[in-house]
Design a protein around this motif. Sequence first.
Motif, short mmCIF file in Angstrom:
data_model
loop_
_atom_site.label_atom_id
_atom_site.label_comp_id
_atom_site.label_asym_id
_atom_site.label_seq_id
_atom_site.Cartn_x
_atom_site.Cartn_y
_atom_site.Cartn_z
N LYS A 182 0.83 -1.20 0.00
CA LYS A 182 0.00 0.00 0.00
C LYS A 182 0.87 1.26 0.00
O LYS A 182 0.57 2.24 -0.69
N ILE A 183 1.96 1.22 0.78
CA ILE A 183 2.91 2.34 0.78
C ILE A 183 3.56 2.47 -0.58
O ILE A 183 3.67 3.57 -1.14
N LYS A 184 3.99 1.35 -1.11
CA LYS A 184 4.71 1.32 -2.39
C LYS A 184 3.85 1.84 -3.54
O LYS A 184 4.36 2.40 -4.52
N LYS A 185 2.55 1.70 -3.40
CA LYS A 185 1.62 2.22 -4.41
C LYS A 185 1.81 3.72 -4.61
O LYS A 185 1.65 4.25 -5.71
N HIS A 186 2.17 4.42 -3.54
CA HIS A 186 2.34 5.87 -3.60
C HIS A 186 3.80 6.30 -3.75
O HIS A 186 4.07 7.41 -4.20
N THR A 187 4.72 5.43 -3.36
CA THR A 187 6.13 5.81 -3.34
C THR A 187 6.97 5.18 -4.45
O THR A 187 8.10 5.60 -4.69
N LYS A 203 8.42 11.56 -0.36
CA LYS A 203 7.47 10.74 -1.10
C LYS A 203 6.03 11.27 -1.02
O LYS A 203 5.25 11.10 -1.96
N PHE A 204 5.68 11.87 0.11
CA PHE A 204 4.29 12.30 0.31
C PHE A 204 4.14 13.82 0.36
O PHE A 204 3.05 14.32 0.63
N ASP A 205 5.23 14.56 0.12
CA ASP A 205 5.19 16.02 0.10
C ASP A 205 4.56 16.55 1.39
O ASP A 205 3.65 17.38 1.38
N ALA A 206 5.09 16.08 2.52
CA ALA A 206 4.49 16.40 3.82
C ALA A 206 5.34 17.39 4.60
O ALA A 206 6.57 17.39 4.51
N ASN A 207 4.67 18.21 5.40
CA ASN A 207 5.38 19.05 6.36
C ASN A 207 5.97 18.17 7.47
O ASN A 207 5.37 17.15 7.85
#
Length: 385
Positions: free
Chosen positions: A39-44, A104-108
């Motif tokens: 599931k993580i790899k789907k986004h990264t 990977k998630f463009d997070a603060n």
Amino acid sequence: MSKKSKVTPWEVEIKDENDYERLIELFGVSKIDDNLLEKIKKHTNDLHILLKRKFFYAHRDFDKVLDSFEKGEKFFLYTGRAPSGKMHIGHLIPFILTKWLQEKFDANVYIQLPDEEKFWAKKVNDYEKIKELAYYEAKIIASLGFDPNKTFIFINSEYIKNLYSAAIYVARNINFSTAKAVFGFTGETTIGLIFYVSLQIVPTFFENSYPVIPCGIDQDPYFRLQRDIAEKLGYKKASTILSKFVWGLKGPYTKMSASDPSTTILIDDDFETIKQKIMKYAFSGGQPTLELHKKLGGNPDIDVCFFWLRVLFEENDKKLKELEERYRNGTLTTGELKEYTALKINEFLEKIRKNMKWAENNLHKFMYDGKLASKMWNWKFEPKV
């Protein structure tokens, strides 16, 4: 937990892998399984070695955070470290994964350096020295490559006015009996450490979206309490991604301690120091003599150097498997494995050393006047209910 094992935010004793399994049950968290990794790899598109090799092995609700992310809801990242002595390679683990997740998630990212915690816990006696050390550690953390416009590094004693506006509400909603049960406070615990619980929870309210905290599993108790009170204050429950602990030089499940150089590799150790420590102190899975080693082979499962390579410093799966096979069949000696490990650790730390000057020149962006930092110095907690 085994009889001699102990895991609190201030004391950690792990005896074997079974203790990690017991902690999953004791803390009520979930194992990071292959389904979550996919599931993580789907986004990264790939997996960080710390996830792929399952050093981060447990989580709380990260699957639900990803479900919300797929629906367009972002999350933010929060982690930190309480300074008490020089940083070693084990201290880098949560920051390394946090930096990867930011990319990977463009997070603060929010990084707390609580300069008071270990003083209140009576782990250090010189508060002014620890306060100075916090600035140096901020530079090391910045040198890992965080985005200065999306990262806020703060020292509690500097940022306390902003933290306190939220700590007022957090402290009111946690009673002593609950805190005592979760953290094991006794009659000898300082009242400062009891109040500190509120301060570590506060950054989970910096944004009104899901906070995700990569940390050692010993830190999970703070965020269990956060989950009890978050919705009362109109915020979201925290999610944690939880790691195991790095072995010290002395052997499997031993601790690294900056106060004992024979147990640890420090961030500012040069190559000769790293090599000397590993050659002299690193617990080996090899045989007592070279002749026996070539005949019987070694045991990488208990070898400290192989542990470090597997966890972080040898990213190439094929190379790692080759090293394991050669060590088991005796064609790779203990000395060769130690020398290779020293080279890989130094290669990793050299990147940090090269970035330190840049980090020093740009630390103000992370702490005071970068895009996110500027915003946070004007932040004030606003309970939603």
